[in-house]
Write an enzyme that holds these catalytic residues in place. Structure first.
Site, PDB file in Angstrom:
ATOM      1  N   PRO A 134       0.818  -1.219   0.000  1.00 16.97           N
ATOM      2  CA  PRO A 134       0.000   0.000   0.000  1.00 16.97           C
ATOM      3  C   PRO A 134       0.850   1.268   0.000  1.00 16.97           C
ATOM      4  CG  PRO A 134      -0.136  -1.130   2.108  1.00 16.97           C
ATOM      5  CD  PRO A 134       0.625  -2.026   1.199  1.00 16.97           C
ATOM      6  N   PRO A 135       0.247   2.420  -0.360  1.00 13.65           N
ATOM      7  CA  PRO A 135       1.031   3.665  -0.388  1.00 13.65           C
ATOM      8  C   PRO A 135       1.464   4.107   1.007  1.00 13.65           C
ATOM      9  CG  PRO A 135      -1.275   4.082  -0.960  1.00 13.65           C
ATOM     10  CD  PRO A 135      -1.125   2.615  -0.833  1.00 13.65           C
ATOM     11  N   GLY A 136       2.624   4.748   1.087  1.00 18.58           N
ATOM     12  CA  GLY A 136       3.081   5.331   2.358  1.00 18.58           C
ATOM     13  C   GLY A 136       3.741   4.376   3.330  1.00 18.58           C
ATOM     14  N   VAL A 137       4.181   3.180   2.842  1.00 16.02           N
ATOM     15  CA  VAL A 137       4.831   2.241   3.777  1.00 16.02           C
ATOM     16  C   VAL A 137       6.357   2.295   3.667  1.00 16.02           C
ATOM     17  CG1 VAL A 137       2.886   0.642   3.992  1.00 16.02           C
ATOM     18  CG2 VAL A 137       4.543   0.281   2.191  1.00 16.02           C
ATOM     19  N   GLY A 138       6.884   3.128   2.749  1.00  8.67           N
ATOM     20  CA  GLY A 138       8.342   3.318   2.688  1.00  8.67           C
ATOM     21  C   GLY A 138       9.051   2.526   1.619  1.00  8.67           C
ATOM     22  N   THR A 140       9.748   3.445  -1.577  1.00 12.68           N
ATOM     23  CA  THR A 140      10.718   4.284  -2.299  1.00 12.68           C
ATOM     24  C   THR A 140      11.878   4.675  -1.396  1.00 12.68           C
ATOM     25  OG1 THR A 140       8.880   5.117  -3.619  1.00 12.68           O
ATOM     26  CG2 THR A 140      10.927   6.356  -3.727  1.00 12.68           C
ATOM     27  N   SER A 464     -14.182 -13.073  -1.177  1.00 15.71           N
ATOM     28  CA  SER A 464     -13.807 -13.508   0.171  1.00 15.71           C
ATOM     29  C   SER A 464     -14.928 -13.406   1.206  1.00 15.71           C
ATOM     30  CB  SER A 464     -12.574 -12.737   0.661  1.00 15.71           C
ATOM     31  OG  SER A 464     -12.883 -11.380   0.822  1.00 15.71           O
ATOM     32  N   LYS A 507      -6.435  -8.060   7.402  1.00 15.24           N
ATOM     33  CA  LYS A 507      -7.743  -8.445   7.951  1.00 15.24           C
ATOM     34  C   LYS A 507      -7.637  -8.756   9.450  1.00 15.24           C
ATOM     35  CE  LYS A 507      -9.701 -10.156   3.629  1.00 15.24           C
ATOM     36  NZ  LYS A 507     -10.053 -11.315   2.813  1.00 15.24           N
TER      37      LYS A 507
END
Length: 557
Positions: A134-138, A140, A464, A507
């Site tokens: 996901p975005p923003g997890v580091g 880059t 699911s 989840k």
């Protein structure tokens, strides 16, 4: 005045007579000087000599002269045989990686293995890794840390929305203003043959009338082919086998299969509340405090306030939003101090809302106690996991003339095609299963039912929720509430088999946050669950099932 004119004229005459040749010689000397300490392959040296001979025969003012000179400029600027000395110390690399990033054990382990192999081989090597999450997890920022840990030069280019193949492969020299592709530019800029190249947003690559860049990346990212990478501009084979390629992506579905096959995929999953708190205390608060020109004496945030900020304002998987909110707090503190209202500010959980406003998330779940026909499921989005309630209800009362004939099932809640099909499968299986449990109960066969998945404005899809829908229909049919604080996930087949699903970590985190004490997970997802850290798993009663008949006694004790 006469003397000056005479001097100028004689200068021009000299230039016309003999200096043109010297000019070309000076250019040739400059190019040969560049190659003096470089280990240039013979086939490339042949091309350079040929082009230098051609340059000597051309007229200074012809367009061909400039094309050849630019070409030689690029050829001689390349770092032939020049490598940066790689750090092969595991201790030093581990230190750098731990210093910059919290968690991310899979990525760190993989890099340390890479160093260990290089150390045993005694030579530097290339590799192609892809970090997705996901975005923003580091993703880059860890690439920059890896470059520092390995002591390699760092080069980043984003392929998000790129539609032109020439950006990767370069233009042919015949075009005006032709340039090499990004990889050749990278080698010239980093001045080494073994840089770390970050190819960002590889899942968002475009496709235009100039070709398909993702197909051009196939040659670049194939260890078999990239030792002889052919750029359209240079037109000589360039060895990229020592380059460490790292790609980043948010989702893997949009990456073409042949490209995905060439990369080693490493999942960088989202952070749980404890991890976010540690990141905030260790990295974000000190950085942002300095950025806003404050000191520890003037501004402080208590751990309780950070915990509240994470729970009620920043629930996404990454830490970008948390960073914005902490910065918002410090900006307001800076304003109070500069305006003279206060000398120092201590932000606690009591006064946090004065700085960041009203909480965004106030409730963790819609139902504290679930009535018959309502069951808690678990969902997974790009922002992380969340709880999802499946509601079922009768459309019209049972009995009367209208009750004759086959029952129906209406579904609402912006469900995608896969989820609608999942609801139909669940309905068919629930009827068959109820006949085995309570043969005289024909509620599901004759009733007109309505199934809704709140929130109505959020699009939902995926298989699911299958076992959750079956449980909700059975709960309504038997008029019994399911066991409280239980959540489940799993795709259901037409015969009742429970099939594996994705996003188990996200989840499980969502279930913990909602106060769930019992989780039901497909048996094939046991490995994903066992990979989770102990502090996420502890206190949870978990059942691994492979058929719906195992779920029924758990939820209807």
């Amino acid at each position: 005045m006469e003397v000056t004119k005479l001097g100028l004229t004689s200068c021009l005459c000299l230039q016309e007579l003999g200096l043109e040749k010297d000019d070309k010689e000076a250019i040739e000397d400059k190019f040969r000087e560049r190659l003096k300490d470089r280990n240039v392959p013979q086939h490339i040296m042949d091309v350079i000599n040929e082009e230098l001979n051609k340059l000597g025969l051309l007229d200074n003012h012809s367009s061909e002269f400039n094309v050849t000179r630019n070409y030689l400029d690029w050829l001689t600027s390349m770092p032939w045989g020049t490598n940066s000395e790689e750090n092969l110390s595991l201790y030093r690399a581990r230190e750098v990686l731990e210093e910059d990033h919290y968690g991310m054990d899979d990525v760190k382990k993989r890099i340390l293995e890479f160093i260990a192999v290089s150390q045993l081989r005694g030579s530097t090597q290339g590799k192609i890794l892809c970090f997705y999450g996901p975005p923003g997890v580091g993703k880059t920022s860890i690439a920059r840390s890896i470059a520092r840990a390995l002591n390699r030069q760092y080069f980043r280019f984003s392929v998000g929305g790129m539609t032109d193949v020439a950006e990767i492969k370069g233009h042919r020299r015949t075009y005006v203003g032709a340039m090499p592709g990004k990889m050749i530019q990278c080698l010239k800029k980093t001045k080494t043959e073994n840089p770390l190249v970050l190819i960002d947003e590889v899942d968002k690559i475009g496709r235009g009338y100039q070709g398909d860049p993702s197909s051009a990346l196939l040659e670049l990212l194939d260890p078999e082919q990239n030792s002889n990478f052919l750029d359209h501009y240079l037109d000589v084979p360039v060895d990229l086998s020592k380059v460490l390629f790292i790609c980043t992506a948010n989702v893997t579905d949009t990456i073409p299969e042949p490209l995905r096959d060439r990369m080693e995929m490493i999942n960088v999953s989202g952070y749980v509340a404890q991890e976010k708190l540690a990141i905030a205390e260790r990295y974000l608060v000190p950085q942002l405090r300095t950025l806003c020109g404050l000191t520890e004496e003037k501004a402080s945030i208590s751990p309780d306030a950070l915990g509240l900020l994470i729970r009620q304002y920043c629930r996404e998987s990454g830490v970008r939003n948390l960073q914005k909110q902490i910065e918002k707090v410090f900006r307001k503190v800076a304003f109070h101090i500069v305006s003279g209202a206060k000398d120092s500010v201590a932000v606690s959980s009591d006064n946090l809302h004065d700085y960041v406003g009203k909480p965004v998330f106030t409730v963790d779940r819609m139902y504290d106690v679930t009535p018959p026909g309502v069951v808690m499921g678990l969902a997974w989005t790009a922002l992380g996991g969340s709880t999802l309630f499946i509601e079922t209800s009768l459309c019209r009362p049972q009995g009367g003339a209208e009750a004759k004939g086959e029952g129906t099932l209406e579904v609402t809640g912006q469900l995608g095609d896969v989820m609608k099909e999942s609801a139909k499968i669940a309905s068919t299986f629930a009827r068959a299963f109820l006949m085995t449990k309570e043969p005289e109960n024909n509620f599901l066969v004759s009733s007109h039912l309505h199934l809704h998945v709140p929130e109505g404005a959020t699009p939902k899809d995926g298989p699911s929720a299958g076992c959750t829908i079956v449980t909700a229909l059975l709960s309504l049919a038997t008029n019994r509430s399911v066991r409280q604080n239980v959540a489940m996930t799993g795709e259901v087949s037409l015969t009742g088999k429970i099939l594996p699903v994705g996003g188990i970590k996200e989840k499980t985190i969502a279930a913990r946050r909602a106060g769930v004490t019992c989780m039901i997970i497909p048996a094939e997802n046991r490995k994903d669950f066992s990979d989770l850290p102990d502090y996420i798993r502890e206190g949870l009663e978990v059942y691994f099932v492979d058929h719906y008949s195992q779920i029924y006694p758990i939820v209807f004790p």
